[in-house]
Enzyme design. Structure first.
Site, mmCIF file in Angstrom:
data_model
loop_
_atom_site.group_PDB
_atom_site.id
_atom_site.type_symbol
_atom_site.label_atom_id
_atom_site.label_comp_id
_atom_site.label_asym_id
_atom_site.label_seq_id
_atom_site.Cartn_x
_atom_site.Cartn_y
_atom_site.Cartn_z
ATOM 1 N N ASP A 102 -39.930 29.958 9.857
ATOM 2 C CA ASP A 102 -40.040 31.349 9.404
ATOM 3 C C ASP A 102 -41.440 31.642 8.899
ATOM 4 O O ASP A 102 -42.027 30.831 8.156
ATOM 5 C CB ASP A 102 -39.080 31.584 8.235
ATOM 6 C CG ASP A 102 -37.769 32.204 8.680
ATOM 7 O OD1 ASP A 102 -37.740 32.844 9.752
ATOM 8 O OD2 ASP A 102 -36.777 32.044 7.950
ATOM 9 N N GLU A 134 -38.931 38.765 10.844
ATOM 10 C CA GLU A 134 -37.814 39.689 10.633
ATOM 11 C C GLU A 134 -38.216 41.124 10.970
ATOM 12 O O GLU A 134 -39.319 41.561 10.634
ATOM 13 C CB GLU A 134 -37.350 39.632 9.174
ATOM 14 C CG GLU A 134 -36.756 38.284 8.794
ATOM 15 C CD GLU A 134 -36.190 38.252 7.377
ATOM 16 O OE1 GLU A 134 -36.168 39.308 6.699
ATOM 17 O OE2 GLU A 134 -35.776 37.166 6.949
ATOM 18 N N GLU A 200 -27.959 38.986 12.009
ATOM 19 C CA GLU A 200 -27.353 38.608 10.717
ATOM 20 C C GLU A 200 -26.506 39.755 10.173
ATOM 21 O O GLU A 200 -26.977 40.899 10.064
ATOM 22 C CB GLU A 200 -28.455 38.223 9.711
ATOM 23 C CG GLU A 200 -27.864 37.825 8.358
ATOM 24 C CD GLU A 200 -28.809 37.024 7.468
ATOM 25 O OE1 GLU A 200 -29.907 36.636 7.928
ATOM 26 O OE2 GLU A 200 -28.422 36.777 6.309
HETATM 27 O O1 KIV Z 1 -34.085 31.717 6.387
HETATM 28 C C1 KIV Z 1 -33.033 31.431 6.994
HETATM 29 O O2 KIV Z 1 -32.363 30.436 6.710
HETATM 30 C C2 KIV Z 1 -32.616 32.321 8.063
HETATM 31 C C3 KIV Z 1 -31.293 32.076 8.691
HETATM 32 C C4 KIV Z 1 -30.191 32.329 7.747
HETATM 33 C C5 KIV Z 1 -31.127 32.821 9.954
HETATM 34 O O3 KIV Z 1 -33.331 33.198 8.412
#
Ligand code: KIV
Length: 283
Positions: A102, A134, A200
């Site tokens: 991420d 996101e 989500e």
């Molecule tokens: O940060 C995370 O764990 C996520 C998942 C829940 C999809 O983005």
């Protein structure tokens, strides 16, 4: 049954599948075959090894690390400097799994240039294979810029935790009037070049429709049974800590929190009583 070919879907990813590194092209093939697969979060070397030994094909270094590793209230508080060392550990333990990391809040929204620099830093310093960001329509230009820079992007729409404040809390997205916006977000991220999209907290029938319509894999979390793949935060899946809150969409597949607390208590008692270390542990 695969509706296109009339054949039984291929078996889920097995050790044989993971005998070679998982590639983005594999995820696209699994969609075409109707093979469902599981993604899990991972935040360190040892758990990445455990997940990879279980043939989990894709590991996500989620910014949920904000909550489960750093103990912050929301994911908006974690930084790139905090995420990169976690991703570096996961990559080393991941075996053949594809590792997606991420990009945290505030590291890609301002401009295409900021997004490319943040993603390139994440990939260069951690070895992650792809990044996740996101947002839907509003973030599609960033996805395009990253893809044009040679950076594979997983998108994330529906409830997007980095926007928890502007969304006024943890809420299912895409209900009633929101359904068209969610459809538009899904189309926008696919057209911008994302190789997969997390859905989500989206109503199951809408997630199923989006899954049928999109050429890229959908990965559900609180999005029903019909997405191409599923993802969970691993601590939620095994109830760590014991008694910890889990959203409605989580199933407990183990009870690591209770087992760890029991083991820690046994160790504490064994040290206090002089039972540990024993003769056999001495050099
Ligand atoms: O940060 C995370 O764990 C996520 C998942 C829940 C999809 O983005």
């Amino acid at each position: 049954m695969n509706s296109d070919t009339g054949s039984t879907p291929a078996t889920p990813p097995t050790p044989a599948t993971l005998s070679k590194p998982v590639r983005i092209s594999d995820l696209l093939s699994w969609k075409a075959e109707g093979t469902k697969w599981a993604m899990l979060t991972a935040y360190d070397y040892s758990t990445a090894q455990a997940m990879s030994q279980a043939d989990i094909p894709v590991l996500l270094v989620g910014d949920s690390a904000a909550n489960v590793i750093y103990g912050y209230k929301t994911t908006t508080e974690v930084s790139l400097d905090e995420m990169i060392p976690l991703a570096r550990g996961v990559v080393r333990g991941a075996g053949k799994a594809l590792v997606v990391a991420d990009l945290p809040f505030g590291t890609y929204e301002a401009s295409d240039e900021q997004a490319v620099l943040s993603a390139a830093r994440m990939m260069r310093e951690s070895g992650a294979h792809a990044v996740k960001i996101e947002g839907g329509v509003r973030i599609a230009p960033r996805i395009r810029a990253l893809v044009d820079a040679g950076i594979p992007v997983m998108a994330h729409i529906g409830f997007t935790p980095q926007s928890v404040h502007s969304l006024s809390g943890f809420k299912v997205q895409g209900r009633a009037g929101g359904a068209d916006a969610l459809r538009a977000d899904a189309r926008a991220v696919a057209e911008a070049g994302a190789f997969a999209v997390v859905l989500e907290m989206v109503p199951a029938d809408l997630a199923a429709e989006v899954t049928r319509d999109l050429p890229i894999p959908t990965i559900g979390i609180g999005a029903g049974r019909e997405t191409d793949a599923q993802v969970l935060v691993w601590q939620d899946m095994v109830e760590l800590p014991a008694g910890g809150f889990a959203p409605k969409f989580v199933r407990r597949f183990g009870a690591i929190g209770a087992a760890l607390t029991d083991a820690a208590r046994d160790y504490r008692d064994a040290v206090a009583s002089g039972d540990f270390p024993g003769e056999e542990h001495a050099y």
